[in-house]
Design a protein around this motif. Sequence first.
Motif, short mmCIF file in Angstrom:
data_model
loop_
_atom_site.label_atom_id
_atom_site.label_comp_id
_atom_site.label_asym_id
_atom_site.label_seq_id
_atom_site.Cartn_x
_atom_site.Cartn_y
_atom_site.Cartn_z
N TYR A 62 7.41 66.55 -29.43
CA TYR A 62 8.70 67.23 -29.40
C TYR A 62 8.62 68.59 -30.11
O TYR A 62 9.14 69.59 -29.62
CB TYR A 62 9.76 66.35 -30.06
CG TYR A 62 11.03 67.07 -30.39
CD1 TYR A 62 11.88 67.54 -29.38
CD2 TYR A 62 11.41 67.29 -31.72
CE1 TYR A 62 13.06 68.21 -29.68
CE2 TYR A 62 12.58 67.96 -32.03
CZ TYR A 62 13.40 68.42 -31.01
OH TYR A 62 14.56 69.09 -31.31
N ASP A 66 15.99 56.81 -29.43
CA ASP A 66 16.26 58.20 -29.78
C ASP A 66 17.65 58.61 -29.31
O ASP A 66 18.27 57.92 -28.48
CB ASP A 66 15.20 59.12 -29.18
CG ASP A 66 15.29 59.18 -27.67
OD1 ASP A 66 15.85 60.16 -27.15
OD2 ASP A 66 14.80 58.23 -27.00
N ASN A 67 18.13 59.73 -29.83
CA ASN A 67 19.47 60.21 -29.47
C ASN A 67 19.43 61.26 -28.38
O ASN A 67 20.45 61.90 -28.09
CB ASN A 67 20.17 60.77 -30.71
CG ASN A 67 19.54 62.07 -31.21
OD1 ASN A 67 18.39 62.37 -30.87
ND2 ASN A 67 20.26 62.81 -32.03
N GLY A 68 18.24 61.45 -27.77
CA GLY A 68 18.12 62.44 -26.71
C GLY A 68 18.18 63.87 -27.21
O GLY A 68 18.33 64.81 -26.41
N LYS A 69 18.01 64.02 -28.53
CA LYS A 69 18.15 65.36 -29.10
C LYS A 69 17.07 65.64 -30.15
O LYS A 69 16.17 66.43 -29.93
CB LYS A 69 19.54 65.50 -29.70
CG LYS A 69 19.94 66.91 -30.08
CD LYS A 69 21.42 66.93 -30.49
CE LYS A 69 21.85 68.37 -30.77
NZ LYS A 69 23.29 68.44 -31.16
N LYS A 71 12.94 64.93 -24.40
CA LYS A 71 12.49 63.75 -23.67
C LYS A 71 11.20 63.18 -24.26
O LYS A 71 10.88 62.01 -24.03
CB LYS A 71 12.29 64.09 -22.20
CG LYS A 71 13.59 64.39 -21.45
CD LYS A 71 13.33 64.67 -19.98
CE LYS A 71 14.62 64.94 -19.24
NZ LYS A 71 14.40 65.22 -17.79
N LYS A 99 17.17 51.74 -26.75
CA LYS A 99 16.95 53.17 -26.87
C LYS A 99 16.62 53.49 -28.32
O LYS A 99 17.33 53.03 -29.23
CB LYS A 99 18.19 53.95 -26.41
CG LYS A 99 17.98 55.45 -26.26
CD LYS A 99 19.21 56.09 -25.63
CE LYS A 99 19.07 57.61 -25.54
NZ LYS A 99 17.93 58.03 -24.69
N ALA A 128 11.41 59.88 -26.35
CA ALA A 128 11.47 58.57 -25.68
C ALA A 128 10.09 57.99 -25.46
O ALA A 128 9.95 56.79 -25.16
CB ALA A 128 12.20 58.70 -24.35
#
Length: 408
Positions: free
Chosen positions: A308, A268-271, A315, A266, A318
């Motif tokens: 983003y 990214d931190n999803g944020k 998302k 992964k 990602a």
Amino acid sequence: MSEQSQAEFDVIVVGGGPSGATAAYDLAMQGHKVMLLDRAGRIKPCGGAVPPRLLKDFDIPQSLLKAHAHSARIISPKDNRVDMPVGEGGYVGMVDRDEFDEWLRNRAAEAGAIRMTGTYEGIEQGDNNIATICYRTERNGEMQRVTTKAVIGADGARSKVARDSIKNADRVPCVFAYHEIVKVPEEHQEDYRDDRCDVYYQGHLSPDFYAWIFPHGKTASIGLGSANKGFPLRETTKLMREQTGLDGWETIRKEGAPIPLKPLKKWDNGKNVLVVGDAAGVVAPASGEGIYYAMAAGRMGAEAAMEYLKTANAKALAGARKKFMKQHGRVFWILGIMQYFWYSSDKRRERFVKMCDDPDVQRLTWEAYMHKELVKRDPLAHVKIFLKDTAHLLGIKSMEEEQVAKGG
């Protein structure tokens, strides 16, 4: 006015190596407000090899190349030597990372990125996905706090940005690399050529990777790597220089650092945080090649960050890993298997070097290197190589070898 619109920067890029500088440049070129934070005096130990496609894809001038290598010489544990000419006008470009990285950072600044020199200390998450980057200035060590809508971590292997933001980011396997930059005498008798890369697959020089001598014009990079934390890198480099007769050449500088050999699961931190380059683990197994892949990941990271910023949909971040793995994941997988099998013992290394003498292996190896993709045409050649590869791995002699053994 929303809090997000009040952030000081659209993106802060932490780390000014090839990946971070590329991301900052691409973002600045699209009109985004970007800060590029980098530590002073950082030079990564690196053989400096780049394929011609890198110059084309990232608009890099030939003037940054210190040398053009037109062949590689592979040396086995028994000192058998196989020359692998690039052929068809191809070459391996050689850069010095101190000059190359600085050129990339300057280009990013000329495009509009704000360069800051300092040491990243941490990240604080605020409301509305605004992040605050904390860093100490190089000049007086004062702590600074800067807000941003998104963060791209390009701070190398064992990335602090990744550790602060992404779960299990510190578990990526690494090879510990060390090299010495030496001055090449104007006249010398040693077995060294300024247009050839020498790669040593010898267990006493590296039990699980390889050692190298790469030309850089007036200088050369002499180094090796190993995932074994206890392996004496400096002492073994000294041994290799004595073994090759280069121990008398003047040493200009010495550098060492971990190099990741597996992409993080992964990025990214999803944020609002994304990592690229070595921080994301995008160094090719077996070869250790990283500059092209780092710059490709940096560009994909910039594209994901722009999406983003445009959509406010986390998302989108990602997308960088998804795109990278779609383009290069299969190559990384194959190289990982190759390293696992062929670098595990001197017996297998000897067979591996012998396999490199095969014209099909050489042609497809260089084509894949030059174009950064598996060659899809000529499928029969891939089948031949697979069969030869399996035969070498199992110690089965080919028909040609049987004929030679019988005197035929």
